[in-house]
Design a protein around this motif. Structure first.
Motif, mmCIF file in Angstrom:
data_model
loop_
_atom_site.group_PDB
_atom_site.id
_atom_site.type_symbol
_atom_site.label_atom_id
_atom_site.label_comp_id
_atom_site.label_asym_id
_atom_site.label_seq_id
_atom_site.Cartn_x
_atom_site.Cartn_y
_atom_site.Cartn_z
ATOM 1 N N GLY A 288 0.831 -1.197 0.000
ATOM 2 C CA GLY A 288 0.000 0.000 0.000
ATOM 3 C C GLY A 288 0.866 1.248 0.000
ATOM 4 O O GLY A 288 2.101 1.173 -0.006
ATOM 5 N N SER A 289 0.213 2.399 0.023
ATOM 6 C CA SER A 289 0.940 3.666 0.096
ATOM 7 C C SER A 289 0.076 4.698 0.790
ATOM 8 O O SER A 289 -1.152 4.556 0.862
ATOM 9 C CB SER A 289 1.339 4.155 -1.299
ATOM 10 N N ALA A 290 0.718 5.732 1.276
ATOM 11 C CA ALA A 290 0.001 6.816 1.949
ATOM 12 C C ALA A 290 -0.175 7.986 0.998
ATOM 13 O O ALA A 290 0.578 8.158 0.041
ATOM 14 C CB ALA A 290 0.770 7.264 3.189
ATOM 15 N N ASN A 291 -1.183 8.784 1.277
ATOM 16 C CA ASN A 291 -1.475 9.980 0.488
ATOM 17 C C ASN A 291 -0.410 11.032 0.796
ATOM 18 O O ASN A 291 -0.286 11.490 1.919
ATOM 19 C CB ASN A 291 -2.866 10.495 0.858
ATOM 20 N N CYS A 292 0.340 11.424 -0.233
ATOM 21 C CA CYS A 292 1.419 12.384 -0.025
ATOM 22 C C CYS A 292 0.958 13.825 -0.179
ATOM 23 O O CYS A 292 1.740 14.747 0.043
ATOM 24 C CB CYS A 292 2.565 12.101 -0.996
ATOM 25 N N GLY A 293 -0.290 14.034 -0.559
ATOM 26 C CA GLY A 293 -0.801 15.395 -0.682
ATOM 27 C C GLY A 293 -0.767 16.135 0.633
ATOM 28 O O GLY A 293 -0.605 17.346 0.681
ATOM 29 N N ALA A 294 -0.863 15.387 1.746
ATOM 30 C CA ALA A 294 -0.868 16.003 3.079
ATOM 31 C C ALA A 294 0.454 16.644 3.417
ATOM 32 O O ALA A 294 0.518 17.546 4.242
ATOM 33 C CB ALA A 294 -1.230 14.956 4.134
ATOM 34 N N VAL A 295 1.542 16.191 2.778
ATOM 35 C CA VAL A 295 2.854 16.757 3.090
ATOM 36 C C VAL A 295 3.349 17.715 2.014
ATOM 37 O O VAL A 295 4.490 18.145 2.037
ATOM 38 C CB VAL A 295 3.921 15.646 3.309
ATOM 39 N N ALA A 296 2.483 18.084 1.082
ATOM 40 C CA ALA A 296 2.898 18.943 -0.025
ATOM 41 C C ALA A 296 3.445 20.275 0.447
ATOM 42 O O ALA A 296 4.377 20.819 -0.128
ATOM 43 C CB ALA A 296 1.730 19.180 -0.974
#
Length: 199
Positions: free
Chosen positions: A174-182
């Motif tokens: 799986g992977s995490a949403n990286c938009g949160a760390v943009a």
């Protein structure tokens, strides 16, 4: 004579004020930005997170069930928002030096507003070993779920702690949403071989 008394008074209390200010500043700088669950920062898979571990920054707040962690010194908190369903394996280690780090991970949740719901029933993984390396395993994360995890510097020694997903790109991962760390600034770097050293 009155002027002399005022001068002595001011010298005495100015000295105490300076000491108090230094104490307050040291205390405030020893705190970690994400030292509580409510201030957890986003974790993005696909990059290595690297930070200077806190020393003498206190212990985790009373309330959550820390399951296997009999003590929680110098905690930092992160969360994952799952983008791609599957297993997520996170490797954590201290460097330089082999200093003891521990962790606990809870989930799944529907938001990050679940700091009051960290119980033994929703503990995903936890380790209180004496090792400088740990591995957090989230076996079957689903898209849109949140996971909260805490890392502690049990050793209370000055060191860095690096952590990253180790099964990125593997079948079933799986992977995490990286938009949160943009818009999040920090010490991140590419680490394609997982050795916690900038490639």
């Amino acid at each position: 004579r009155e002027i002399i008394r005022w001068v002595i008074f001011l010298k005495k209390y100015t000295y105490l004020l300076i000491i108090a200010s230094v104490f307050i500043l040291n205390k405030s700088f020893s705190q970690t930005i994400n030292g509580t669950c409510q201030n957890a920062l986003p974790f993005c898979t696909g990059m290595t997170f690297n930070y200077q571990a806190g020393v003498n920054t206190g212990t985790a707040k009373v309330g959550p069930d820390y399951t296997c962690l009999y003590s929680q010194p110098n905690p930092v908190w992160y969360y994952l928002l799952i983008a791609q369903p599957g297993a997520i394996d996170i490797h954590i280690q201290s460097y330089p030096g082999n200093y003891d780090v521990d962790f606990a991970c809870w989930g799944p949740f529907t938001s990050t507003a679940n700091c009051g719901n960290l119980t033994s029933l929703n503990t995903i993984d936890c380790s209180y070993s004496s090792s400088y390396q740990e591995d957090c395993n989230i076996p079957s994360a689903q898209m849109g779920e949140y996971y909260i995890f805490m890392i502690t510097n049990y050793s209370n020694q000055l060191t860095n702690i690096a952590f990253s997903q180790t099964n990125t790109g593997q079948i079933g991962s799986g992977s995490a949403n990286c938009g949160a760390v943009a818009n999040f600034s920090g010490n991140f770097f590419l680490d394609s071989n997982g050795n916690s050293i900038h490639d």
